[in-house]
Design a protein around this motif. Structure first.
Motif, PDB file in Angstrom:
ATOM      1  N   ASP A   1       0.849  -1.196   0.000  1.00 39.56           N
ATOM      2  CA  ASP A   1       0.000   0.000   0.000  1.00 39.56           C
ATOM      3  C   ASP A   1       0.886   1.247   0.000  1.00 39.56           C
ATOM      4  O   ASP A   1       1.416   1.651   1.037  1.00 39.56           O
ATOM      5  CB  ASP A   1      -0.913  -0.033   1.226  1.00 39.56           C
ATOM      6  CG  ASP A   1      -1.924   1.100   1.249  1.00 39.56           C
ATOM      7  OD1 ASP A   1      -1.744   2.090   0.514  1.00 39.56           O
ATOM      8  OD2 ASP A   1      -2.897   1.012   2.023  1.00 39.56           O
ATOM      9  N   ALA A   2       1.033   1.873  -1.161  1.00 36.98           N
ATOM     10  CA  ALA A   2       1.914   3.034  -1.285  1.00 36.98           C
ATOM     11  C   ALA A   2       1.455   4.185  -0.399  1.00 36.98           C
ATOM     12  O   ALA A   2       2.281   4.885   0.199  1.00 36.98           O
ATOM     13  CB  ALA A   2       1.979   3.489  -2.743  1.00 36.98           C
ATOM     14  N   ALA A   3       0.151   4.401  -0.302  1.00 36.60           N
ATOM     15  CA  ALA A   3      -0.368   5.503   0.505  1.00 36.60           C
ATOM     16  C   ALA A   3      -0.068   5.290   1.983  1.00 36.60           C
ATOM     17  O   ALA A   3       0.280   6.241   2.707  1.00 36.60           O
ATOM     18  CB  ALA A   3      -1.873   5.663   0.286  1.00 36.60           C
ATOM     19  N   ALA A   4      -0.194   4.055   2.448  1.00 36.55           N
ATOM     20  CA  ALA A   4       0.098   3.761   3.859  1.00 36.55           C
ATOM     21  C   ALA A   4       1.575   3.986   4.157  1.00 36.55           C
ATOM     22  O   ALA A   4       1.933   4.525   5.212  1.00 36.55           O
ATOM     23  CB  ALA A   4      -0.301   2.323   4.180  1.00 36.55           C
ATOM     24  N   ILE A   5       2.448   3.580   3.253  1.00 36.26           N
ATOM     25  CA  ILE A   5       3.879   3.802   3.446  1.00 36.26           C
ATOM     26  C   ILE A   5       4.182   5.299   3.448  1.00 36.26           C
ATOM     27  O   ILE A   5       4.962   5.782   4.275  1.00 36.26           O
ATOM     28  CB  ILE A   5       4.692   3.065   2.357  1.00 36.26           C
ATOM     29  CG1 ILE A   5       4.606   1.546   2.586  1.00 36.26           C
ATOM     30  CG2 ILE A   5       6.148   3.524   2.354  1.00 36.26           C
ATOM     31  CD1 ILE A   5       5.287   0.721   1.533  1.00 36.26           C
ATOM     32  N   ASP A   6       3.533   6.036   2.578  1.00 36.89           N
ATOM     33  CA  ASP A   6       3.749   7.479   2.535  1.00 36.89           C
ATOM     34  C   ASP A   6       3.356   8.136   3.858  1.00 36.89           C
ATOM     35  O   ASP A   6       4.081   8.988   4.380  1.00 36.89           O
ATOM     36  CB  ASP A   6       2.954   8.089   1.391  1.00 36.89           C
ATOM     37  CG  ASP A   6       3.264   9.555   1.193  1.00 36.89           C
ATOM     38  OD1 ASP A   6       4.284   9.863   0.561  1.00 36.89           O
ATOM     39  OD2 ASP A   6       2.483  10.407   1.697  1.00 36.89           O
ATOM     40  N   ARG A   7       2.220   7.735   4.414  1.00 38.77           N
ATOM     41  CA  ARG A   7       1.780   8.304   5.692  1.00 38.77           C
ATOM     42  C   ARG A   7       2.759   7.948   6.808  1.00 38.77           C
ATOM     43  O   ARG A   7       3.039   8.766   7.686  1.00 38.77           O
ATOM     44  CB  ARG A   7       0.380   7.789   6.040  1.00 38.77           C
ATOM     45  CG  ARG A   7      -0.730   8.344   5.158  1.00 38.77           C
ATOM     46  CD  ARG A   7      -2.098   8.015   5.727  1.00 38.77           C
ATOM     47  NE  ARG A   7      -2.339   6.580   5.793  1.00 38.77           N
ATOM     48  CZ  ARG A   7      -2.897   5.870   4.808  1.00 38.77           C
ATOM     49  NH1 ARG A   7      -3.257   6.475   3.675  1.00 38.77           N
ATOM     50  NH2 ARG A   7      -3.095   4.567   4.943  1.00 38.77           N
ATOM     51  N   ALA A   8       3.282   6.722   6.777  1.00 33.46           N
ATOM     52  CA  ALA A   8       4.206   6.288   7.830  1.00 33.46           C
ATOM     53  C   ALA A   8       5.530   7.036   7.756  1.00 33.46           C
ATOM     54  O   ALA A   8       6.142   7.344   8.789  1.00 33.46           O
ATOM     55  CB  ALA A   8       4.444   4.786   7.731  1.00 33.46           C
ATOM     56  N   VAL A   9       5.981   7.361   6.547  1.00 35.09           N
ATOM     57  CA  VAL A   9       7.271   8.026   6.373  1.00 35.09           C
ATOM     58  C   VAL A   9       7.190   9.513   6.707  1.00 35.09           C
ATOM     59  O   VAL A   9       8.186  10.118   7.126  1.00 35.09           O
ATOM     60  CB  VAL A   9       7.778   7.812   4.928  1.00 35.09           C
ATOM     61  CG1 VAL A   9       8.995   8.681   4.627  1.00 35.09           C
ATOM     62  CG2 VAL A   9       8.128   6.338   4.702  1.00 35.09           C
ATOM     63  N   ALA A  10       6.018  10.100   6.559  1.00 38.94           N
ATOM     64  CA  ALA A  10       5.867  11.545   6.769  1.00 38.94           C
ATOM     65  C   ALA A  10       6.384  11.961   8.143  1.00 38.94           C
ATOM     66  O   ALA A  10       6.030  11.372   9.168  1.00 38.94           O
ATOM     67  CB  ALA A  10       4.399  11.950   6.626  1.00 38.94           C
ATOM     68  N   GLY A  11       7.264  12.962   8.151  1.00 36.04           N
ATOM     69  CA  GLY A  11       7.783  13.490   9.403  1.00 36.04           C
ATOM     70  C   GLY A  11       8.943  12.715   9.992  1.00 36.04           C
ATOM     71  O   GLY A  11       9.439  13.067  11.071  1.00 36.04           O
ATOM     72  N   ARG A  12       9.400  11.676   9.319  1.00 31.07           N
ATOM     73  CA  ARG A  12      10.515  10.865   9.829  1.00 31.07           C
ATOM     74  C   ARG A  12      11.831  11.344   9.223  1.00 31.07           C
ATOM     75  O   ARG A  12      11.885  11.826   8.095  1.00 31.07           O
ATOM     76  CB  ARG A  12      10.324   9.388   9.492  1.00 31.07           C
ATOM     77  CG  ARG A  12       9.045   8.758  10.012  1.00 31.07           C
ATOM     78  CD  ARG A  12       9.040   8.614  11.511  1.00 31.07           C
ATOM     79  NE  ARG A  12       8.411   9.738  12.186  1.00 31.07           N
ATOM     80  CZ  ARG A  12       8.253   9.812  13.504  1.00 31.07           C
ATOM     81  NH1 ARG A  12       8.684   8.837  14.288  1.00 31.07           N
ATOM     82  NH2 ARG A  12       7.670  10.860  14.039  1.00 31.07           N
ATOM     83  N   SER A  13      12.924  11.182   9.974  1.00 29.49           N
ATOM     84  CA  SER A  13      14.243  11.560   9.471  1.00 29.49           C
ATOM     85  C   SER A  13      14.959  10.399   8.786  1.00 29.49           C
ATOM     86  O   SER A  13      15.761  10.603   7.869  1.00 29.49           O
ATOM     87  CB  SER A  13      15.116  12.082  10.621  1.00 29.49           C
ATOM     88  OG  SER A  13      15.293  11.058  11.601  1.00 29.49           O
ATOM     89  N   HIS A  14      14.702   9.172   9.245  1.00 35.03           N
ATOM     90  CA  HIS A  14      15.360   7.984   8.707  1.00 35.03           C
ATOM     91  C   HIS A  14      14.301   6.923   8.425  1.00 35.03           C
ATOM     92  O   HIS A  14      13.291   6.838   9.136  1.00 35.03           O
ATOM     93  CB  HIS A  14      16.368   7.397   9.702  1.00 35.03           C
ATOM     94  CG  HIS A  14      17.546   8.277   9.963  1.00 35.03           C
ATOM     95  ND1 HIS A  14      17.447   9.499  10.597  1.00 35.03           N
ATOM     96  CD2 HIS A  14      18.872   8.109   9.688  1.00 35.03           C
ATOM     97  CE1 HIS A  14      18.641  10.040  10.706  1.00 35.03           C
ATOM     98  NE2 HIS A  14      19.531   9.217  10.157  1.00 35.03           N
ATOM     99  N   VAL A  15      14.548   6.103   7.430  1.00 33.91           N
ATOM    100  CA  VAL A  15      13.651   4.990   7.111  1.00 33.91           C
ATOM    101  C   VAL A  15      14.483   3.711   7.032  1.00 33.91           C
ATOM    102  O   VAL A  15      15.495   3.663   6.322  1.00 33.91           O
ATOM    103  CB  VAL A  15      12.911   5.204   5.777  1.00 33.91           C
ATOM    104  CG1 VAL A  15      12.062   3.980   5.443  1.00 33.91           C
ATOM    105  CG2 VAL A  15      12.041   6.451   5.841  1.00 33.91           C
ATOM    106  N   PHE A  16      14.054   2.691   7.762  1.00 34.27           N
ATOM    107  CA  PHE A  16      14.643   1.361   7.671  1.00 34.27           C
ATOM    108  C   PHE A  16      13.624   0.458   6.987  1.00 34.27           C
ATOM    109  O   PHE A  16      12.538   0.235   7.526  1.00 34.27           O
ATOM    110  CB  PHE A  16      14.963   0.795   9.059  1.00 34.27           C
ATOM    111  CG  PHE A  16      16.063   1.503   9.787  1.00 34.27           C
ATOM    112  CD1 PHE A  16      17.369   1.045   9.727  1.00 34.27           C
ATOM    113  CD2 PHE A  16      15.791   2.628  10.550  1.00 34.27           C
ATOM    114  CE1 PHE A  16      18.386   1.694  10.412  1.00 34.27           C
ATOM    115  CE2 PHE A  16      16.798   3.281  11.244  1.00 34.27           C
ATOM    116  CZ  PHE A  16      18.095   2.811  11.167  1.00 34.27           C
TER     117      PHE A  16
END
Length: 332
Positions: free
Chosen positions: A52-67
């Motif tokens: 789900d691209a939209a769900a990933i986008d919401r989760a990444v919003a406001g984060r400095s790092h992504v694992f």
């Protein structure tokens, strides 16, 4: 973070939280026991699926790092398209979200399996790709997206772990059990190379890839200082369990034939066969790697030797009731 409800992701999420990071985990089911355990440990939950691209986008919003740790691992009850959707498609979603939200670093978890059955011992990050099954091919496809993003200037680091183990992992439980109850049988010579990665060492590698400036744009094999052989691994497991090492060996060809038949019989019913070819490859594919690049560039230093890592793993299996209690002398 993706994959935080799994073994590797869970250890990494809790380590990051202990280091003072505010951690958000993308989870499919926020009510699952694994997700609730993360929440109790101070990790924020974001509901969503890797496809789900939209769900990933919401989760990444406001984060400095992504694992990006999440993946679909070896199982024979998924169509090839599902491997592609998760192990390749989700990488695209993560990279797109990272670009939109301007994250400082994306750490992508690939696998040493992209090198397949290595002829070069030890293999390095430059060893030719040779994926041999749908899992390895789909992981390589995802890594290729990450590499393309690096070439376009994205702040991405790629990690290729070797065989991951440690307390909390169940993938090696069958090996421990069969060695303990004297039913383990080696198929083939057992002299095939195998490379383990204790979970704490792997997590160290992930953290370094997120924090060290020299990690940007680089790919690292992460694992133990030394590789072994299947015979050596089995002997070490027997030693920590205080049982005699298994003896004798069987030819691998009949096992592979049985695995093929098992897959064919189970496929129409959509069930995961108890034996399939990808598991038989444990006995046939050489895996030995150098971690010198990670040592040289980002200061990676494995801390847990194989014997100690296996001892800790066996202790956890026993504490959880997966193995018999240790004999009095071993417990002492």
């Amino acid at each position: 973070m993706t994959g935080a409800t799994g073994f590797t992701g869970g250890h990494l999420a809790r380590t990051l939280r202990a280091r003072g990071y505010a951690v958000r985990a993308l989870v499919r089911d926020g009510a699952s026991p694994a997700a609730r355990a993360l929440e109790r440990d101070g990790i924020e939950l974001a509901q969503g699926d890797l496809t789900d691209a939209a769900a990933i986008d919401r989760a990444v919003a406001g984060r400095s790092h992504v694992f990006h740790i999440g993946a679909v691992y070896r199982s024979a009850n998924h169509p090839d398209s599902y491997y592609d959707a998760v192990n390749r498609g989700a990488v695209a979603h993560v990279l797109d979200a990272g670009r939109r939200h301007g994250v400082a670093r994306i750490v992508h978890c690939s696998t040493c399996g992209v090198h397949g059955d290595v002829a070069e011992i030890p293999a390095t990050e430059e060893t030719a790709f040779n994926p041999s099954d749908v899992y390895q091919r789909s992981k390589l496809a995802g890594e290729m997206l990450a590499r393309a993003a690096i070439e376009a200037g994205a702040p991405v680091s790629i990690v290729r772990p070797t065989g991951i183990y440690g307390p909390g992992d169940l993938r090696f439980l069958k090996l421990f059990r069969t060695v303990e109850n004297r039913t383990f049988r080696m198929f083939g010579s057992g002299e095939i190379a195998y490379h383990m990665s204790y979970i704490d060492d792997l997590v160290q590698g992930f953290v370094l890839c997120a924090e060290h400036p020299a990690a940007v744009g680089e790919t690292f094999l992460i694992g133990s200082d030394r590789y072994t052989t299947l015979n050596g691994l089995v002997r070490e497991v027997a030693a920590v369990l205080d049982v005699p090492p298994p003896r004798g060996r069987l030819p691998v060809a009949p096992l592979m034939a049985a695995a093929t038949l098992c897959e064919v019989a189970c496929r129409p019913f959509g069930i995961d066969p108890p034996l399939h070819r990808r598991r038989v490859s444990f006995f046939t594919k050489a895996r030995a790697f150098s971690v010198d690049k990670a040592k040289r560039l980002i200061g990676y230093e494995p801390q847990v030797p194989l014997a100690e890592g296996l001892r800790r793993t066996a202790a956890w299996y026993r504490a959880e009731g997966h193995l018999r209690p240790a004999p009095a002398g071993v417990a002492a």
